[in-house]
Write a protein that holds these residues in place. Structure first.
Motif, PDB file in Angstrom:
ATOM      1  N   GLU A  45       0.811  -1.223   0.000  1.00  0.00           N
ATOM      2  CA  GLU A  45       0.000   0.000   0.000  1.00  0.00           C
ATOM      3  C   GLU A  45       0.842   1.269   0.000  1.00  0.00           C
ATOM      4  N   ASN A  46       2.134   1.136   0.304  1.00  0.00           N
ATOM      5  CA  ASN A  46       2.990   2.319   0.394  1.00  0.00           C
ATOM      6  C   ASN A  46       4.011   2.430  -0.729  1.00  0.00           C
ATOM      7  N   GLU A  47       4.263   1.337  -1.447  1.00  0.00           N
ATOM      8  CA  GLU A  47       5.315   1.342  -2.454  1.00  0.00           C
ATOM      9  C   GLU A  47       4.826   0.757  -3.771  1.00  0.00           C
ATOM     10  N   ILE A  48       5.484   1.181  -4.855  1.00  0.00           N
ATOM     11  CA  ILE A  48       5.221   0.570  -6.152  1.00  0.00           C
ATOM     12  C   ILE A  48       6.488  -0.118  -6.648  1.00  0.00           C
ATOM     13  N   LEU A  49       6.283  -0.993  -7.603  1.00  0.00           N
ATOM     14  CA  LEU A  49       7.381  -1.777  -8.164  1.00  0.00           C
ATOM     15  C   LEU A  49       7.415  -1.563  -9.673  1.00  0.00           C
ATOM     16  N   ILE A  50       8.598  -1.287 -10.197  1.00  0.00           N
ATOM     17  CA  ILE A  50       8.805  -1.179 -11.643  1.00  0.00           C
ATOM     18  C   ILE A  50       9.958  -2.116 -12.005  1.00  0.00           C
ATOM     19  N   SER A  51       9.692  -3.053 -12.901  1.00  0.00           N
ATOM     20  CA  SER A  51      10.762  -3.982 -13.262  1.00  0.00           C
ATOM     21  C   SER A  51      10.907  -4.065 -14.773  1.00  0.00           C
ATOM     22  N   VAL A  52      12.159  -4.300 -15.195  1.00  0.00           N
ATOM     23  CA  VAL A  52      12.487  -4.522 -16.611  1.00  0.00           C
ATOM     24  C   VAL A  52      13.340  -5.791 -16.674  1.00  0.00           C
ATOM     25  N   ARG A  53      12.861  -6.776 -17.416  1.00  0.00           N
ATOM     26  CA  ARG A  53      13.541  -8.079 -17.466  1.00  0.00           C
ATOM     27  C   ARG A  53      13.789  -8.489 -18.914  1.00  0.00           C
ATOM     28  N   ASP A  54      14.999  -8.980 -19.156  1.00  0.00           N
ATOM     29  CA  ASP A  54      15.312  -9.537 -20.477  1.00  0.00           C
ATOM     30  C   ASP A  54      15.580 -11.031 -20.339  1.00  0.00           C
ATOM     31  N   GLU A  55      15.807 -11.694 -21.460  1.00  0.00           N
ATOM     32  CA  GLU A  55      16.113 -13.129 -21.467  1.00  0.00           C
ATOM     33  C   GLU A  55      17.451 -13.367 -22.146  1.00  0.00           C
ATOM     34  N   LEU A  92      18.249  -8.848 -10.177  1.00  0.00           N
ATOM     35  CA  LEU A  92      18.012 -10.283 -10.009  1.00  0.00           C
ATOM     36  C   LEU A  92      18.470 -11.015 -11.263  1.00  0.00           C
ATOM     37  N   GLU A  93      19.309 -12.018 -11.068  1.00  0.00           N
ATOM     38  CA  GLU A  93      19.760 -12.848 -12.199  1.00  0.00           C
ATOM     39  C   GLU A  93      18.869 -14.082 -12.275  1.00  0.00           C
ATOM     40  N   HIS A  94      18.321 -14.343 -13.478  1.00  0.00           N
ATOM     41  CA  HIS A  94      17.348 -15.420 -13.626  1.00  0.00           C
ATOM     42  C   HIS A  94      17.877 -16.630 -14.408  1.00  0.00           C
ATOM     43  N   ARG A  95      18.883 -16.461 -15.190  1.00  0.00           N
ATOM     44  CA  ARG A  95      19.453 -17.575 -15.977  1.00  0.00           C
ATOM     45  C   ARG A  95      18.374 -18.310 -16.782  1.00  0.00           C
ATOM     46  N   PRO A  96      17.895 -17.854 -17.908  1.00  0.00           N
ATOM     47  CA  PRO A  96      18.489 -16.730 -18.620  1.00  0.00           C
ATOM     48  C   PRO A  96      17.913 -15.385 -18.179  1.00  0.00           C
ATOM     49  N   GLY A  97      18.703 -14.416 -18.439  1.00  0.00           N
ATOM     50  CA  GLY A  97      18.216 -13.065 -18.297  1.00  0.00           C
ATOM     51  C   GLY A  97      18.507 -12.412 -16.964  1.00  0.00           C
ATOM     52  N   VAL A  98      18.240 -11.104 -16.954  1.00  0.00           N
ATOM     53  CA  VAL A  98      18.453 -10.253 -15.791  1.00  0.00           C
ATOM     54  C   VAL A  98      17.198  -9.412 -15.597  1.00  0.00           C
ATOM     55  N   GLU A  99      16.869  -9.182 -14.343  1.00  0.00           N
ATOM     56  CA  GLU A  99      15.722  -8.326 -14.033  1.00  0.00           C
ATOM     57  C   GLU A  99      16.182  -7.182 -13.133  1.00  0.00           C
ATOM     58  N   PHE A 100      15.906  -5.968 -13.564  1.00  0.00           N
ATOM     59  CA  PHE A 100      16.168  -4.774 -12.759  1.00  0.00           C
ATOM     60  C   PHE A 100      14.848  -4.368 -12.103  1.00  0.00           C
ATOM     61  N   VAL A 101      14.836  -4.326 -10.777  1.00  0.00           N
ATOM     62  CA  VAL A 101      13.607  -4.034 -10.036  1.00  0.00           C
ATOM     63  C   VAL A 101      13.798  -2.755  -9.223  1.00  0.00           C
ATOM     64  N   VAL A 102      12.909  -1.796  -9.458  1.00  0.00           N
ATOM     65  CA  VAL A 102      12.930  -0.541  -8.703  1.00  0.00           C
ATOM     66  C   VAL A 102      11.696  -0.509  -7.802  1.00  0.00           C
ATOM     67  N   THR A 103      11.912  -0.352  -6.503  1.00  0.00           N
ATOM     68  CA  THR A 103      10.788  -0.104  -5.597  1.00  0.00           C
ATOM     69  C   THR A 103      10.900   1.333  -5.113  1.00  0.00           C
ATOM     70  N   ALA A 104       9.759   2.015  -5.068  1.00  0.00           N
ATOM     71  CA  ALA A 104       9.769   3.432  -4.694  1.00  0.00           C
ATOM     72  C   ALA A 104       8.488   3.766  -3.945  1.00  0.00           C
ATOM     73  N   PRO A 105       8.544   4.720  -3.016  1.00  0.00           N
ATOM     74  CA  PRO A 105       7.336   5.126  -2.302  1.00  0.00           C
ATOM     75  C   PRO A 105       6.340   5.798  -3.243  1.00  0.00           C
ATOM     76  N   ARG A 106       5.064   5.606  -2.954  1.00  0.00           N
ATOM     77  CA  ARG A 106       4.031   6.246  -3.788  1.00  0.00           C
ATOM     78  C   ARG A 106       4.124   7.770  -3.702  1.00  0.00           C
ATOM     79  N   GLU A 107       4.416   8.264  -2.521  1.00  0.00           N
ATOM     80  CA  GLU A 107       4.552   9.705  -2.336  1.00  0.00           C
ATOM     81  C   GLU A 107       6.018  10.018  -2.136  1.00  0.00           C
ATOM     82  N   GLY A 108       6.514  10.981  -2.917  1.00  0.00           N
ATOM     83  CA  GLY A 108       7.930  11.304  -2.824  1.00  0.00           C
ATOM     84  C   GLY A 108       8.251  12.271  -1.710  1.00  0.00           C
TER      85      GLY A 108
END
Length: 400
Positions: A339-349, A384-400
């Motif tokens: 309820e306080n944070e959001i997640l933004i992720s970008v993952r490749d293979e 995060l390393e997934h084998r294959p691929g890498v995932e970049f995960v950003v967590t940030a508060p909803r209110e800055g």
């Protein structure tokens, strides 16, 4: 019979019923004071404009024991008074009928001079013409007071009766008090309308500014791409194309702002979806798949930073995930972490991170931009390393 408007505690008698020594005039004056208090509360509590007009007409007639009353609105273009609200009139009068607003009519005289008008015997009246509407309803006496508005008279408050009783000076005081209360409400309404108009103008100017900024940034991005196409140096060409994509990402934010009434907040998922659509056409062979939770809002500045993070991470995946081959699929996700944070992720293979990779020591401009922007939105970047691929995960508060 119980008076539905009586708000006294049960068992407590009103002075009107409790004191047999009060005269009819005294009881009427007490009721007039109650009516003025009722109108004051209605105005203070922000009753709707039409309701306030109707209440004033109804309670004025009640307070003066008349069969008819009306609120007249001045129509300057025609120099006439429109019946905006009233009681006792036959159908087709309220909202339709008008009367003269010149000095020859009782209401017109009150409007033009600001002085109250009492006509206790309209059939013998030598000062004014009797309006047709009064003659048709058999009205014998009338009283008019001016109704002030914001900076100019709004119109006239009038009560009329077919009886042969008489209006007295105390009646004028009551009717003028009722008109003054309505006038204060009218002034407040006009100020609110002025504020709303100013806000709409402000919103329009901001939207127009966003539209022009978007167009200007689009021109800059276009010039960068044009210059890149004319270069033979592959490295410099790639740098210009990346710069064009960054400018395009900011331009897309202003495009989103132009399309929404809200200028301080953006639906970050919807915004990132639009950025990914733009990028999908920029990278050959890259399939950008987006999963964005709706109605996650960021302030505009933070949303732009979040979108630029995604822009850089997708570009990084395209360049480095599949060395020597076409870019593969890239998955982008925007969701609530809690309820306080959001997640933004970008993952490749792709093939994963190079040996010894350390985020804080990378020399690439793209990852240095990502780190700075993550800090700007008070977020945390996890890899995060997934084998294959890498995932970049950003967590940030909803209110800055």
């Amino acid at each position: 019979m119980t008076n539905p408007d009586d708000t006294r505690p049960q068992g407590e008698e009103s002075p009107e019923r409790g004191d047999p020594n009060l005269t009819r005039a005294s009881r009427q004056q007490i009721r007039q004071h109650e009516i003025l208090a009722e109108l004051s509360m209605s105005a203070l509590q922000g009753a709707g404009f039409e309701q306030l007009l109707a209440d004033t007409a109804r309670l004025s007639a009640e307070g003066l024991r008349t069969e008819f009353s009306k609120v007249l609105e001045y129509q300057p273009a025609e120099n006439r008074l429109l019946v905006r609200a009233g009681v006792g009139w036959e159908p087709g009068i309220v909202g339709v009928a008008t009367i003269d607003a010149d000095l020859g009519s009782p209401a017109g005289f009150a409007l033009q001079t600001g002085k109250p008008v009492i006509s206790n015997r309209l059939q013998d009246e030598q000062r004014f013409r009797t309006p047709d509407i009064l003659r048709r309803h058999g009205v014998h006496r009338a009283m008019n007071v001016i109704l002030q508005g914001e900076g100019r008279p709004y119109g006239v408050l009038e009560v009329d009766s077919a009886t042969d009783e008489r209006f007295v000076e105390h009646d004028v005081a009551f009717l003028q008090s009722a008109a003054n209360l309505l006038g204060m409400a009218l002034e407040r309404r006009q100020r609110e309308l002025n504020l709303e108009a100013a806000l709409e103008r402000h919103q329009f100017l901001i939207k127009e500014m966003n539209h022009r900024v978007k167009n200007s940034l689009g021109i800059v991005a276009g010039l960068l791409r044009l210059q890149a196409r004319g270069l033979e140096d592959a490295g410099f060409k790639a740098e210009l194309e990346e710069a064009a994509r960054r400018v395009g990402a900011v331009a897309r934010a202003h495009d989103q702002l132009f399309q929404t009434p809200e200028v301080e907040w953006l639906d970050v998922g919807r915004y990132i979806e639009a950025i990914c659509r733009d990028l999908d056409g920029s990278f050959a062979g890259c399939d950008i798949q987006v999963e964005a939770e709706p109605r996650i809002v960021f302030s505009t500045d933070r949303a732009i930073s979040a979108a630029l993070i995604v822009n850089e991470l997708i570009a990084n995946a395209v360049k480095h995930a599949h060395p020597g081959a076409e870019a593969g699929p890239v998955r982008v996700r925007v969701a609530s972490a809690d309820e306080n944070e959001i997640l933004i992720s970008v993952r490749d293979e792709g093939d994963g991170l190079p040996a010894g990779f350390q985020l804080g020591r990378t020399r690439g401009l793209g990852m240095r931009i990502v780190s700075a922007l993550v800090e700007q939105i008070k977020g945390v970047l996890t890899i995060l390393e997934h084998r294959p691929g890498v995932e970049f995960v950003v967590t940030a508060p909803r209110e800055g």
